[in-house]
Design an enzyme around this catalytic site. Structure first.
Site: not given
Ligand code: FNR
Length: 399
Positions: A150, A315, A152, A187, A260, A128, A317, A100-101, A339, A287, A178, A284
């Site tokens: 991870q 992942d 990008y 979004r 991913k 991230s 949910g 999560v970034g 989350r 998202r 990813t 994701h």
């Molecule tokens: C993410 N996710 C994400 N994934 C990734 O590969 N690199 C990233 O930098 C991010 N950044 C990110 C920011 C925020 C605020 C969220 C909520 C999510 C996606 C994350 O790795 C993951 O796939 C999801 O968050 C999983 O779903 P849940 O558990 O949030 O429902």
């Protein structure tokens, strides 16, 4: 971690004297509610929002609700084993923190706090590319704890290669690539508020600290921050990538590579064909694409294709122990939390993350036991009832 659930449950029940306001929430929904109270609209919706109407986020949850556990009795569940082995390393639980970034938008300690919490619990932390702190700073707080990096995968190959070499040097033992973000999804909540943290230079610490990135700028990021942010936007993602480009990553990374964002069985087949070491079934957290298949619904057919040759993680949910158990029963080797830990961070920093993860592990342990099983890695589909079939049997019998 046998009996972990009982221990945590006992701890919570035996502290009734703690004032209600000082207690951390138990339910995911209450963590989210508290985070809502703490955060301004921009950061809150950046975390809570999804693509378009939010249909995929809803589908992710609906898929878990649709699956029903059918417990077995008299099975001696006193000793439980939540451990899983991934890429030669054994972890005490099947839970990892998802990459999560920009975590500093919810707490000033951001990734440092969540990485510390993960490390203290021996939970793998996935740093991230878009972190608010550098991968080296995060690795420092993790210490000896497990960590993956991870990526990008952007347009500038020199910068990508440089980041991979830094990740290796900083002790990251696996690379999560990813794939579902070649461009940013639509979004609605973020668009309504015109909120994108990267535009303010948040979440680009790994770029600003990268010697190769800096060498591409006319002036240093300290001298001309705007130009550095602009170059970041120019190279951040790459929609031209194809499967054959994976060879580039192999050239610069000799440890496990995990893709991913795999959600289609055909892509799972290609992942095997291209020799990756693992995949993460992910959308994701809903998202990126609105109206996308949920990860749990996609999992079984993907596991069928993979046939146990490489680990399949999941992942999107996961909110409670029963979700971890259901995903494991349908073939997931481990799951990632997104989350749930971010709300923990928003509410209570490192302690908040610790409590949020701890609750999900405890719940997983108790749910496993109450399902009549004692090993998470030995779960299979027989744990779940097939409700639609059961209903049709009842219907046909009553005809
Ligand atoms: C993410 N996710 C994400 N994934 C990734 O590969 N690199 C990233 O930098 C991010 N950044 C990110 C920011 C925020 C605020 C969220 C909520 C999510 C996606 C994350 O790795 C993951 O796939 C999801 O968050 C999983 O779903 P849940 O558990 O949030 O429902």
């Amino acid at each position: 971690m046998s009996g972990y659930g009982n221990i945590i449950q006992h701890q919570i029940y035996s502290q009734p004297s703690v004032e209600k306001e000082e207690q951390y929430p138990v339910a995911f929904e209450d963590w989210e509610k508290l985070a809502r109270e703490k955060l301004k609209d921009g950061p809150f919706w950046y975390v809570a929002g999804g693509a378009g109407s939010g249909e995929t986020m809803k589908a992710n949850r609906d898929a878990f609700t649709k699956q029903k556990i059918q417990p077995r009795m008299l099975n001696d569940v006193d000793e439980r084993d939540l451990s899983v082995t991934l890429f030669g390393q054994t972890f005490q639980t099947p839970i990892l923190l998802a990459p999560v970034g920009v975590q500093s938008i919810v707490h000033d300690q951001g990734e440092l706090a969540s990485a510390k919490a993960a490390s203290n619990m021996n939970i793998p932390y996935i740093t991230s590319t878009a972190s608010s702190y550098t991968m080296e700073e995060i690795a420092d707080v993790i210490g000896e704890g497990p960590r993956w990096y991870q990526l990008y995968w952007g347009k500038d190959e020199d910068v990508t290669a440089s980041m991979l070499h830094r990740a290796k040097r900083a002790g990251y033992t696996a690379l999560v690539v990813t794939l579902d973000t070649p461009i940013l999804g639509w979004r609605e909540k973020d668009l309504e508020q015109a909120y994108l943290p990267f535009l303010q230079g948040i979440g680009i610490a790994n770029y600003l600290s990268d010697p190769m990135f800096c060498s591409k700028l006319e002036k240093s990021p300290q001298e001309d921050r705007r130009a550095a942010i602009e170059y970041f936007f120019k190279i951040f993602s790459n929609a031209r990538l194809t499967w054959s480009d994976l060879a580039f990553l192999r050239k610069h990374w000799d440890l496990p590579i995990i893709l991913k964002g795999i959600i289609h069985p055909r892509d799972a087949e290609l992942a095997l064909q291209y020799g990756v070491d693992g995949i993460i079934v992910s959308n994701h957290g809903g998202r990126q694409v609105d109206g996308e298949i949920s990860t749990l619904d996609a999992l079984e057919s993907i596991c069928h294709v993979i046939g146990g040759k490489i680990p399949v993680l999941l992942d999107s949910g996961i909110r409670r122990g029963s979700d971890v158990v259901k995903a494991s029963a349908l073939g997931a080797s481990a799951v990632l939390l997104g989350r749930p830990f971010v709300y923990g961070l928003a509410v209570g920093g490192e302690e908040g993350v610790k409590h949020a993860i701890r609750n999900i592990i405890a719940d997983t342990d108790l749910t496993l036991a109450l399902s009549g099983r004692n090993s998470i890695k030995n779960l299979d589909r027989s744990l779940l009832s097939n409700v639609p079939d059961a209903q049709s049997t009842v219907r046909s019998e009553s005809l």
